[in-house]
Design a protein around this motif. Structure first.
Motif, PDB file in Angstrom:
ATOM      1  N   ILE A  89      49.657  14.732 -13.116  1.00 17.61           N
ATOM      2  CA  ILE A  89      49.086  13.685 -13.644  1.00 17.61           C
ATOM      3  C   ILE A  89      47.634  14.123 -14.424  1.00 17.61           C
ATOM      4  O   ILE A  89      47.345  13.490 -15.378  1.00 17.61           O
ATOM      5  CB  ILE A  89      48.881  12.741 -12.553  1.00 17.61           C
ATOM      6  N   TYR A  90      46.994  15.033 -13.659  1.00 13.30           N
ATOM      7  CA  TYR A  90      45.814  15.135 -14.179  1.00 13.30           C
ATOM      8  C   TYR A  90      45.753  15.973 -15.606  1.00 13.30           C
ATOM      9  O   TYR A  90      44.959  15.591 -16.689  1.00 13.30           O
ATOM     10  CB  TYR A  90      44.839  16.135 -13.486  1.00 13.30           C
ATOM     11  N   GLN A  91      46.632  16.872 -15.891  1.00 11.82           N
ATOM     12  CA  GLN A  91      46.936  17.478 -17.058  1.00 11.82           C
ATOM     13  C   GLN A  91      47.351  16.441 -18.095  1.00 11.82           C
ATOM     14  O   GLN A  91      46.660  16.347 -19.393  1.00 11.82           O
ATOM     15  CB  GLN A  91      48.090  18.376 -16.813  1.00 11.82           C
ATOM     16  N   LYS A  92      48.175  15.271 -17.743  1.00 10.35           N
ATOM     17  CA  LYS A  92      48.494  14.295 -18.623  1.00 10.35           C
ATOM     18  C   LYS A  92      47.274  13.620 -19.075  1.00 10.35           C
ATOM     19  O   LYS A  92      47.207  13.028 -20.075  1.00 10.35           O
ATOM     20  CB  LYS A  92      49.754  13.553 -18.265  1.00 10.35           C
ATOM     21  N   GLU A  93      46.277  13.128 -18.021  1.00  4.73           N
ATOM     22  CA  GLU A  93      45.328  12.386 -18.177  1.00  4.73           C
ATOM     23  C   GLU A  93      44.057  13.075 -19.271  1.00  4.73           C
ATOM     24  O   GLU A  93      43.511  12.721 -20.102  1.00  4.73           O
ATOM     25  CB  GLU A  93      44.532  12.082 -16.868  1.00  4.73           C
ATOM     26  N   ILE A  94      44.234  14.497 -18.984  1.00  4.55           N
ATOM     27  CA  ILE A  94      43.235  15.295 -19.710  1.00  4.55           C
ATOM     28  C   ILE A  94      43.738  15.097 -21.313  1.00  4.55           C
ATOM     29  O   ILE A  94      43.219  15.194 -22.423  1.00  4.55           O
ATOM     30  CB  ILE A  94      43.067  16.830 -19.278  1.00  4.55           C
ATOM     31  N   GLU A  95      44.923  15.289 -21.474  1.00  7.79           N
ATOM     32  CA  GLU A  95      45.693  15.501 -22.792  1.00  7.79           C
ATOM     33  C   GLU A  95      45.506  13.919 -23.313  1.00  7.79           C
ATOM     34  O   GLU A  95      45.128  13.782 -24.541  1.00  7.79           O
ATOM     35  CB  GLU A  95      47.173  15.550 -22.631  1.00  7.79           C
TER      36      GLU A  95
END
Length: 219
Positions: A89-95
């Protein structure tokens, strides 16, 4: 020959007795060893029982610990799963943030270009306005005397108009006072006329009563 045989037999008997004594001593030693070993065996059996009890207790503890370990392992697996999901989720948010940041930077760049263009236009407009103001000031300086003369004339006309207006107001107040006096006189005359009419009506009524025919008086 007989003595020698007896001595040999005696010696042999002694040897045999010595060997028997030695055997008996060995047997006694073996018995003691067996007793000691039996005692040790019993002690070992007792210790073995105690150890078996301990092993059983430890086995129960081990089972409990294994259950706890399995539970902790499941919890760790769940935590790892949740951690992986959170990381995803954090990676998606970062992207997503990177994409939004890129868009925002593009918008900022556009705004910066528009601002620079507007600043250039503003400077050009200011220069044109300054030139226009300079021309207007020069024109105003040129026509200042005429403008002052016009202002003086208008002020004179305004003073004359105010004087006329003041006179007209004074005349209107005088007329209003005169009209008010006439209204009061008219009201007083109306009251007098009303009183005289009532008085005359009363006289007519009195005269009418005095003019009753003689025949009516006799009756």
């Amino acid at each position: 020959m007989n003595w020698s045989l007896k001595e040999k037999m005696a010696k042999t008997g002694e040897e045999i007795q010595s060997k028997l004594d030695e055997k008996e001593e060995n047997v006694n030693n073996l018995k003691k060893q067996m007793e000691n070993k039996t005692k040790c065996f019993e002690e070992l059996q007792q210790e073995n029982k105690v150890l078996k009890k301990k092993i059983t207790a430890e086995s129960k503890k081990t089972s409990i610990y294994e259950g706890k370990v399995n539970k902790l392992q499941l919890e760790m697996e769940n935590m790892n799963k949740q951690h992986k999901e959170a990381v995803d989720i954090y990676q998606k948010e970062i992207e997503t943030r990177k994409v939004n940041e890129k868009k925002l930077n593009e918008q900022v760049e556009k705004m910066r270009l528009l601002y620079e263009e507007a600043a250039v236009i503003q400077r050009e407009t200011d220069i044109r306005c300054q030139h226009k103001i300079t021309e207007m000031v020069a024109l105003m300086e040129k026509h200042k005397n005429e403008y002052d003369k016009m202002v003086e004339e208008k002020d004179a006309e305004l003073r004359v108009y105010k004087i006329k207006q003041q006179k007209q107001l004074s005349s209107e107040r005088a007329l209003e006072n005169e009209l008010s006096c006439l209204k009061r006189e008219l009201s007083s005359l109306k009251e007098q006329l009303k009183a005289e009419i009532e008085e005359k009506e009363n006289l007519v009524k009195e005269h009418s009563r005095n003019m009753i025919p003689e025949s009516e008086k006799k009756h």
